[in-house]
Design a protein around this motif. Structure first.
Motif, short mmCIF file in Angstrom:
data_model
loop_
_atom_site.label_atom_id
_atom_site.label_comp_id
_atom_site.label_asym_id
_atom_site.label_seq_id
_atom_site.Cartn_x
_atom_site.Cartn_y
_atom_site.Cartn_z
N ARG A 42 -16.12 -28.68 52.65
CA ARG A 42 -15.74 -27.27 52.44
C ARG A 42 -14.23 -27.24 52.25
O ARG A 42 -13.49 -27.63 53.17
CB ARG A 42 -16.14 -26.42 53.65
N THR A 43 -13.81 -26.80 51.06
CA THR A 43 -12.38 -26.87 50.73
C THR A 43 -11.86 -25.51 50.27
O THR A 43 -12.64 -24.63 49.90
CB THR A 43 -12.17 -27.88 49.57
N TYR A 44 -10.56 -25.37 50.27
CA TYR A 44 -9.95 -24.22 49.62
C TYR A 44 -10.02 -24.45 48.12
O TYR A 44 -10.84 -23.86 47.43
CB TYR A 44 -8.50 -24.03 50.10
N ALA A 45 -9.22 -25.35 47.59
CA ALA A 45 -9.19 -25.58 46.14
C ALA A 45 -10.44 -26.32 45.69
O ALA A 45 -10.82 -27.34 46.29
CB ALA A 45 -7.95 -26.40 45.79
N HIS A 46 -11.05 -25.82 44.63
CA HIS A 46 -12.23 -26.49 44.07
C HIS A 46 -11.84 -27.89 43.57
O HIS A 46 -12.64 -28.82 43.62
CB HIS A 46 -12.80 -25.64 42.93
N GLU A 47 -10.60 -28.02 43.10
CA GLU A 47 -10.11 -29.29 42.58
C GLU A 47 -10.18 -30.39 43.64
O GLU A 47 -10.32 -31.57 43.32
CB GLU A 47 -8.64 -29.18 42.10
N THR A 48 -10.07 -30.01 44.91
CA THR A 48 -10.17 -31.01 45.97
C THR A 48 -11.55 -31.66 45.97
O THR A 48 -11.69 -32.87 46.14
CB THR A 48 -9.88 -30.36 47.35
N ASP A 95 -13.26 -22.35 46.95
CA ASP A 95 -12.83 -21.03 46.48
C ASP A 95 -13.59 -20.60 45.23
O ASP A 95 -13.58 -19.43 44.87
CB ASP A 95 -11.32 -21.04 46.20
N GLU A 96 -14.24 -21.55 44.57
CA GLU A 96 -14.92 -21.26 43.31
C GLU A 96 -16.42 -21.01 43.44
O GLU A 96 -16.97 -20.18 42.73
CB GLU A 96 -14.68 -22.46 42.38
N SER A 97 -17.08 -21.73 44.32
CA SER A 97 -18.54 -21.60 44.37
C SER A 97 -19.11 -22.00 45.73
O SER A 97 -18.42 -22.61 46.55
CB SER A 97 -19.18 -22.45 43.27
N ALA A 101 -29.68 -7.38 42.46
CA ALA A 101 -28.43 -6.65 42.25
C ALA A 101 -27.40 -7.15 43.26
O ALA A 101 -27.63 -7.10 44.47
CB ALA A 101 -28.65 -5.16 42.44
N TYR A 102 -26.28 -7.61 42.76
CA TYR A 102 -25.18 -8.06 43.63
C TYR A 102 -24.08 -7.00 43.55
O TYR A 102 -23.60 -6.66 42.47
CB TYR A 102 -24.65 -9.42 43.16
N ILE A 103 -23.68 -6.51 44.73
CA ILE A 103 -22.67 -5.45 44.80
C ILE A 103 -21.42 -6.01 45.46
O ILE A 103 -21.48 -6.45 46.62
CB ILE A 103 -23.19 -4.27 45.69
N GLY A 104 -20.29 -6.00 44.77
CA GLY A 104 -19.04 -6.39 45.41
C GLY A 104 -18.25 -7.42 44.65
O GLY A 104 -18.21 -7.41 43.41
N ASP A 105 -17.61 -8.31 45.40
CA ASP A 105 -16.63 -9.24 44.84
C ASP A 105 -17.31 -10.33 44.00
O ASP A 105 -18.29 -10.94 44.46
CB ASP A 105 -15.86 -9.88 46.02
N GLY A 106 -16.79 -10.59 42.84
CA GLY A 106 -17.29 -11.69 42.00
C GLY A 106 -16.77 -13.02 42.51
O GLY A 106 -16.07 -13.74 41.78
N ASN A 107 -17.09 -13.35 43.73
CA ASN A 107 -16.49 -14.49 44.44
C ASN A 107 -17.36 -15.75 44.35
O ASN A 107 -18.31 -15.82 43.56
CB ASN A 107 -16.20 -14.09 45.89
N ASN A 108 -17.04 -16.72 45.20
CA ASN A 108 -17.77 -17.99 45.25
C ASN A 108 -19.28 -17.81 45.43
O ASN A 108 -20.09 -18.48 44.77
CB ASN A 108 -17.18 -18.89 46.34
N SER A 143 -12.54 -12.85 51.23
CA SER A 143 -13.03 -14.17 51.59
C SER A 143 -11.98 -14.95 52.38
O SER A 143 -10.80 -14.57 52.40
CB SER A 143 -13.40 -14.95 50.33
N MET A 144 -12.41 -16.05 52.97
CA MET A 144 -11.50 -16.90 53.73
C MET A 144 -10.35 -17.36 52.82
O MET A 144 -10.61 -17.84 51.71
CB MET A 144 -12.26 -18.12 54.28
N GLY A 145 -9.15 -17.18 53.29
CA GLY A 145 -7.98 -17.57 52.49
C GLY A 145 -7.37 -16.42 51.71
O GLY A 145 -6.32 -16.57 51.12
N GLN A 146 -8.05 -15.26 51.71
CA GLN A 146 -7.54 -14.10 50.94
C GLN A 146 -7.01 -13.01 51.87
O GLN A 146 -6.84 -11.87 51.44
CB GLN A 146 -8.67 -13.51 50.08
N GLU A 147 -6.77 -13.35 53.12
CA GLU A 147 -6.42 -12.35 54.13
C GLU A 147 -5.19 -11.54 53.74
O GLU A 147 -5.08 -10.36 54.12
CB GLU A 147 -6.23 -13.03 55.50
#
Ligand code: CP
Ligand code: NVA
Length: 307
Positions: free
Chosen positions: A100-106, A124-126, A151-158, A226-230
């Motif tokens: 479980r990482t912040y950057a997807h690149e990791t 952070d991506e998926s 139906a998904y309501i809200g942030d287009g997040n991971n 989401s985590m990291g967006q505080e």
């Protein structure tokens, strides 16, 4: 699927997605074989977790294997030492790495340098493991995924990214309502449309939460921050204020619609207590299915007889 990474839902073919879901259902129904005896996986977590960490730990134990938990304070991924070195060292000790990482690149860097399968435990991506449990739950509750309206309501997040991919791949009709500035990434929308065309499902962006949930079978939401967006918490509260899942909103869905949330929920923000505690909520069945879906992934990636 043996020996492969699981970084994204898009790593799977539609047939492989069906195999994962069938394997998860079978494990849930018939119990877990001792198939991973003698195997160990590392659990690297840069962010906190309840469900993902515990369900991977328990799944591995029930399949006869072991886990080593490595929080960021311990492993110092990219800080104490380069990601590439962590990947190469762990590959000499363990049979797979759940990260479980912040950057997807990791995650991508881990996958590039490890000799063992890398499993995305959220970036952070998926969040593909979550999406597997989500579609498994929908299949159980609705009997199928084909033609089911989500139906998904809200942030287009991971969480939304992986759910859109899984739903589109499985032949469901996926609609998302997000405020401007918080939509799914463009490439994910294009990909979801393509997957949906191939599966007989559909992908659509709605103009409002009301538009999205009308006559839907599933109402799904996730946190606005989401985590990291505080740091953007206050701005997000404003942007999403019309996107709360309330009894009035759920009323517009089909009478037998189910309400889903990946948890942890921020009650009073994206969803109100009355809905998450109400009779249509399936959030704890959904949380349970993290265990079975991930056990299926472990079995298919690490087991002897790949299906
Ligand atoms: N839904 C989910 O991934 O929960 P955790 O953050 O507790 O793992
Ligand atoms: N979108 C949330 C999911 C938590 C499981 C986050 O990334 O914090």
């Amino acid at each position: 699927m043996r020996g492969r990474d699981f970084i994204s839902i898009a790593d799977l073919s539609p047939d492989e997605l069906r195999v994962v879901l069938a394997t998860a259902s079978r494990l849930k129904r018939d119990g877990y074989p001792n198939a991973l005896a003698g195997q160990t996986i590392a659990l690297i977590f840069e962010k906190p977790s309840l469900r993902t960490r515990v369900s991977f730990d328990v799944a591995m134990q029930r399949l006869g294997g072991h886990t080593v938990y490595l929080p960021q304070s311990e492993v110092g991924l990219g800080q104490r030492e380069p990601v590439a070195d962590v990947a190469r060292v762990l590959s000499r000790y363990v049979h797979g790495i759940v990260a479980r990482t912040y950057a997807h690149e990791t995650l991508i860097a881990l996958a590039e340098h490890a000799d063992v399968p890398i499993i995305n435990a959220l970036s952070d991506e998926s969040h593909p493991c979550q999406a597997l449990a989500d579609v498994l739950t929908i299949q159980e509750k609705k009997g199928t995924l084909e033609g089911v309206r989500i139906a998904y309501i809200g942030d287009g997040n991971n969480v939304a990214v992986s759910l859109a991919q899984a739903a589109a791949m499985a032949g469901a009709h996926f609609t998302i309502a997000s405020p401007s500035g918080y939509r799914l990434p463009e490439d994910v929308m294009i990909q979801a449309e393509e997957l949906a065309v191939a599966s007989g499902g559909s992908f659509r962006t709605a103009t409002s939460p009301q538009d999205a949930v009308r006559d839907t079978d599933v109402v799904y939401t996730d946190v606005w921050t989401s985590m990291g967006q505080e740091d953007s918490y206050e701005r997000r509260l404003q942007a999403f204020k019309d996107y709360q899942v309330t009894p009035e909103l759920v009323q517009l869905a089909k009478n037998d619609a189910i309400v889903m949330h990946d948890l942890p929920a921020h009650r009073g923000e994206e969803i109100v207590d009355e809905v998450i505690e109400g009779p249509q909520s399936v959030v704890f069945d959904q949380a349970e299915n993290r265990l079975h879906a991930q056990a299926a992934i472990l079995l298919l990636l690490l087991g002897e007889a790949s299906e």
